[in-house]
Design a protein around this motif. Structure first.
Motif, PDB file in Angstrom:
ATOM      1  N   GLY A  55       0.814  -1.206   0.000  1.00  0.00           N
ATOM      2  CA  GLY A  55       0.000   0.000   0.000  1.00  0.00           C
ATOM      3  C   GLY A  55       0.851   1.260   0.000  1.00  0.00           C
ATOM      4  O   GLY A  55       2.080   1.209  -0.128  1.00  0.00           O
ATOM      5  N   GLY A  56       0.186   2.392   0.157  1.00  0.00           N
ATOM      6  CA  GLY A  56       0.914   3.660   0.091  1.00  0.00           C
ATOM      7  C   GLY A  56       0.514   4.658   1.153  1.00  0.00           C
ATOM      8  O   GLY A  56       0.971   5.807   1.135  1.00  0.00           O
ATOM      9  N   PHE A  60       1.158   8.644   1.026  1.00  0.00           N
ATOM     10  CA  PHE A  60       0.121   9.467   0.408  1.00  0.00           C
ATOM     11  C   PHE A  60      -1.185   8.703   0.288  1.00  0.00           C
ATOM     12  O   PHE A  60      -1.181   7.530  -0.036  1.00  0.00           O
ATOM     13  CB  PHE A  60       0.540   9.895  -1.002  1.00  0.00           C
ATOM     14  CG  PHE A  60      -0.340  10.974  -1.589  1.00  0.00           C
ATOM     15  CD1 PHE A  60      -0.112  12.305  -1.280  1.00  0.00           C
ATOM     16  CD2 PHE A  60      -1.402  10.650  -2.415  1.00  0.00           C
ATOM     17  CE1 PHE A  60      -0.950  13.300  -1.803  1.00  0.00           C
ATOM     18  CE2 PHE A  60      -2.234  11.636  -2.937  1.00  0.00           C
ATOM     19  CZ  PHE A  60      -1.997  12.964  -2.631  1.00  0.00           C
ATOM     20  N   ARG A  61      -2.279   9.384   0.544  1.00  0.00           N
ATOM     21  CA  ARG A  61      -3.592   8.768   0.359  1.00  0.00           C
ATOM     22  C   ARG A  61      -4.438   9.678  -0.526  1.00  0.00           C
ATOM     23  O   ARG A  61      -4.670  10.835  -0.198  1.00  0.00           O
ATOM     24  CB  ARG A  61      -4.268   8.554   1.719  1.00  0.00           C
ATOM     25  CG  ARG A  61      -5.373   7.526   1.675  1.00  0.00           C
ATOM     26  CD  ARG A  61      -5.966   7.312   3.054  1.00  0.00           C
ATOM     27  NE  ARG A  61      -5.033   6.703   3.993  1.00  0.00           N
ATOM     28  CZ  ARG A  61      -4.762   5.396   4.020  1.00  0.00           C
ATOM     29  NH1 ARG A  61      -5.306   4.587   3.161  1.00  0.00           N
ATOM     30  NH2 ARG A  61      -3.929   4.917   4.910  1.00  0.00           N
ATOM     31  N   VAL A  63      -7.583   9.852  -1.348  1.00  0.00           N
ATOM     32  CA  VAL A  63      -8.841  10.397  -0.846  1.00  0.00           C
ATOM     33  C   VAL A  63      -8.574  11.659  -0.025  1.00  0.00           C
ATOM     34  O   VAL A  63      -9.311  12.636  -0.115  1.00  0.00           O
ATOM     35  CB  VAL A  63      -9.566   9.351   0.034  1.00  0.00           C
ATOM     36  CG1 VAL A  63     -10.906   9.884   0.506  1.00  0.00           C
ATOM     37  CG2 VAL A  63      -9.760   8.061  -0.754  1.00  0.00           C
ATOM     38  N   ASP A  76      -5.097  10.150  -6.823  1.00  0.00           N
ATOM     39  CA  ASP A  76      -4.948   8.694  -6.825  1.00  0.00           C
ATOM     40  C   ASP A  76      -3.669   8.267  -7.551  1.00  0.00           C
ATOM     41  O   ASP A  76      -3.003   7.311  -7.122  1.00  0.00           O
ATOM     42  CB  ASP A  76      -6.175   8.039  -7.459  1.00  0.00           C
ATOM     43  CG  ASP A  76      -7.353   7.952  -6.495  1.00  0.00           C
ATOM     44  OD1 ASP A  76      -7.141   8.108  -5.272  1.00  0.00           O
ATOM     45  OD2 ASP A  76      -8.481   7.704  -6.959  1.00  0.00           O
ATOM     46  N   GLY A  79      -1.039   8.617  -5.178  1.00  0.00           N
ATOM     47  CA  GLY A  79      -1.075   7.485  -4.243  1.00  0.00           C
ATOM     48  C   GLY A  79      -0.408   6.254  -4.836  1.00  0.00           C
ATOM     49  O   GLY A  79       0.362   5.548  -4.164  1.00  0.00           O
ATOM     50  N   MET A  80      -0.664   6.005  -6.110  1.00  0.00           N
ATOM     51  CA  MET A  80      -0.042   4.846  -6.773  1.00  0.00           C
ATOM     52  C   MET A  80       1.476   5.009  -6.833  1.00  0.00           C
ATOM     53  O   MET A  80       2.224   4.037  -6.650  1.00  0.00           O
ATOM     54  CB  MET A  80      -0.639   4.647  -8.162  1.00  0.00           C
ATOM     55  CG  MET A  80      -2.043   4.062  -8.112  1.00  0.00           C
ATOM     56  SD  MET A  80      -2.722   3.744  -9.745  1.00  0.00           S
ATOM     57  CE  MET A  80      -3.728   5.192  -9.997  1.00  0.00           C
ATOM     58  N   THR A  83       3.047   3.986  -3.690  1.00  0.00           N
ATOM     59  CA  THR A  83       3.242   2.530  -3.537  1.00  0.00           C
ATOM     60  C   THR A  83       4.501   2.073  -4.271  1.00  0.00           C
ATOM     61  O   THR A  83       5.131   1.098  -3.877  1.00  0.00           O
ATOM     62  CB  THR A  83       2.023   1.713  -4.034  1.00  0.00           C
ATOM     63  OG1 THR A  83       2.000   1.695  -5.456  1.00  0.00           O
ATOM     64  CG2 THR A  83       0.713   2.217  -3.479  1.00  0.00           C
ATOM     65  N   GLY A 136      -0.596  -0.448  -7.419  1.00  0.00           N
ATOM     66  CA  GLY A 136      -1.965  -0.950  -7.271  1.00  0.00           C
ATOM     67  C   GLY A 136      -2.478  -1.604  -8.531  1.00  0.00           C
ATOM     68  O   GLY A 136      -1.783  -2.413  -9.154  1.00  0.00           O
ATOM     69  N   THR A 137      -3.709  -1.248  -8.896  1.00  0.00           N
ATOM     70  CA  THR A 137      -4.303  -1.790 -10.125  1.00  0.00           C
ATOM     71  C   THR A 137      -3.883  -0.987 -11.353  1.00  0.00           C
ATOM     72  O   THR A 137      -4.175  -1.374 -12.474  1.00  0.00           O
ATOM     73  CB  THR A 137      -5.846  -1.733 -10.056  1.00  0.00           C
ATOM     74  OG1 THR A 137      -6.236  -0.344 -10.011  1.00  0.00           O
ATOM     75  CG2 THR A 137      -6.398  -2.450  -8.835  1.00  0.00           C
ATOM     76  N   GLY A 138      -3.249   0.169 -11.114  1.00  0.00           N
ATOM     77  CA  GLY A 138      -2.907   1.070 -12.223  1.00  0.00           C
ATOM     78  C   GLY A 138      -4.031   2.030 -12.570  1.00  0.00           C
ATOM     79  O   GLY A 138      -3.895   2.846 -13.472  1.00  0.00           O
ATOM     80  N   PRO A 140      -7.082   4.881 -11.126  1.00  0.00           N
ATOM     81  CA  PRO A 140      -7.602   5.654  -9.993  1.00  0.00           C
ATOM     82  C   PRO A 140      -8.947   5.108  -9.534  1.00  0.00           C
ATOM     83  O   PRO A 140      -9.575   4.322 -10.240  1.00  0.00           O
ATOM     84  CB  PRO A 140      -7.748   7.067 -10.567  1.00  0.00           C
ATOM     85  CG  PRO A 140      -7.835   6.888 -12.034  1.00  0.00           C
ATOM     86  CD  PRO A 140      -7.047   5.648 -12.376  1.00  0.00           C
ATOM     87  N   PHE A 142      -9.427   3.070  -7.223  1.00  0.00           N
ATOM     88  CA  PHE A 142      -9.300   1.733  -6.630  1.00  0.00           C
ATOM     89  C   PHE A 142      -8.340   1.816  -5.445  1.00  0.00           C
ATOM     90  O   PHE A 142      -7.815   2.877  -5.130  1.00  0.00           O
ATOM     91  CB  PHE A 142      -8.783   0.723  -7.666  1.00  0.00           C
ATOM     92  CG  PHE A 142      -9.822   0.346  -8.690  1.00  0.00           C
ATOM     93  CD1 PHE A 142     -10.710  -0.688  -8.433  1.00  0.00           C
ATOM     94  CD2 PHE A 142      -9.909   1.018  -9.903  1.00  0.00           C
ATOM     95  CE1 PHE A 142     -11.674  -1.037  -9.363  1.00  0.00           C
ATOM     96  CE2 PHE A 142     -10.873   0.679 -10.842  1.00  0.00           C
ATOM     97  CZ  PHE A 142     -11.760  -0.358 -10.570  1.00  0.00           C
ATOM     98  N   THR A 143      -8.123   0.678  -4.803  1.00  0.00           N
ATOM     99  CA  THR A 143      -7.217   0.625  -3.657  1.00  0.00           C
ATOM    100  C   THR A 143      -6.223  -0.514  -3.856  1.00  0.00           C
ATOM    101  O   THR A 143      -6.404  -1.368  -4.729  1.00  0.00           O
ATOM    102  CB  THR A 143      -7.984   0.334  -2.353  1.00  0.00           C
ATOM    103  OG1 THR A 143      -8.519  -1.003  -2.465  1.00  0.00           O
ATOM    104  CG2 THR A 143      -9.096   1.314  -2.096  1.00  0.00           C
TER     105      THR A 143
END
Ligand SMILES: Nc1ncnc2c1ncn2[C@@H]1O[C@H](COP(=O)(O)OP(=O)(O)OP(=O)(O)O)[C@@H](O)[C@H]1O
Ligand SMILES: O=c1ccn([C@@H]2O[C@H](COP(=O)(O)O)[C@@H](O)[C@H]2O)c(=O)[nH]1
Length: 240
Positions: A55-56, A60-61, A63, A76, A79-80, A83, A136-138, A140, A142-143
């Motif tokens: 995670g990240g 950075f978050r 949201v 987002d 945030g990625m 990570t 993450g999933t690449g 925005p 998502f988490t």
């Protein structure tokens, strides 16, 4: 390899970014990352194939960025990228501690890390390398919990291990409700129906549909990761 027999051949470990902070307010605590890598090494040395989604939240978050007026998708992406920094730090620590780690990113930053290519990831796992999935999933909105469910399903993991700050799934957030009690196991449907905030609904739904169980456990409890891998009574099992 150690004498103890693992209950699982291939696992997907989701590490929250905050687990890297230790007692610090943000960022990566060196002693903490070294300890976590040591725990991962124990299960790798048992012959378990280990993939990790990091995670990240320690950096950075998205949201939070959105809430102070930043465009949500831009936040987002930040945030990625956070990570990716965690993945680089984790991979570096692993390589220094005798493991062979490969970082793969869901967003294209090829000068820094190689892109996620599923067959390549499978090859690395079969070779006994630890694969760290970054970004993450690449996408925005998502988490990294959803990324863990997605990558776990893609690589044919037998179990998703959600390593977090709490030692399982509770009837309510134990940080907010001291009277909350811990489940030993709970179905995906019940967890979703009760809106339990330990993981997002997208991650739960994906794992439920793929019949991919999740173990939620505390990464701060020494030896808990190994106990989960050995199939011992630890944390909470979420199952279909
Ligand atoms: N029903 C519940 N049972 C257990 N924990 C819960 C529950 N509801 C909310 N939580 C909270 O969910 C949190 C899980 O967060 P986690 O450590 O996984 O962070 P994350 O957002 O996934 O990762 P990151 O730190 O990388 O952003 C726990 O700290 C806990 O306080
Ligand atoms: O697929 C994804 C994964 C993550 N993000 C963004 O990154 C941060 C950090 O991830 P955590 O899961 O909270 O640790 C997240 O808040 C999102 O902003 C994303 O957009 N897509």
């Amino acid at each position: 390899m150690s004498e103890a027999r693992a209950a699982h051949k291939r696992i997907l470990l989701k590490l929250s970014g905050e687990s890297l902070m230790g007692d610090d307010a943000f960022g990566i605590n060196r002693g903490t990352i070294v300890r976590i890598v040591g725990e991962v090494a124990e299960v790798v040395n048992m012959g378990v194939e280990v993939a990790i989604v990091i995670g990240g939240g320690n950096i950075f978050r998205g949201v939070a960025g959105g809430s102070v007026g930043m465009d949500r998708a831009t936040a987002d992406y930040m945030g990625m990228l956070a990570t990716v920094m965690n993945a680089l730090a984790l991979g570096d620590a692993m390589n220094k501690q005798g493991l062979t780690a490969r970082v793969m990113s869901a967003i294209g930053i090829e000068q820094v890390v190689e892109p996620y290519v599923r067959p390549k990831a499978l090859q690395y796992l079969e070779e006994g390398k630890v694969v760290i999935f970054a970004a993450g999933t690449g996408n925005p909105f998502f988490t990294t919990d959803t990324a863990a469910a997605l990558r776990g399903a893609e690589i044919g993991a037998e179990l998703v291990l959600k390593a977090t700050k709490v030692d399982g799934v509770y009837t309510a957030d134990p940080k907010l409700d001291p009277a909350a009690t811990r489940y030993n196991k709970i179905t995906f449907d019940d967890a979703m129906a009760q809106n339990l905030g330990i993981m997002d609904a997208t991650a739960f739904a994906l794992c439920r549909d793929q019949k991919l169980p999740i173990k939620v456990f505390s990464i701060f409890k020494h030896g808990a990761l190994k106990r989960v891998v050995l199939g011992e009574d630890e944390g909470t099992l979420v199952y279909a």
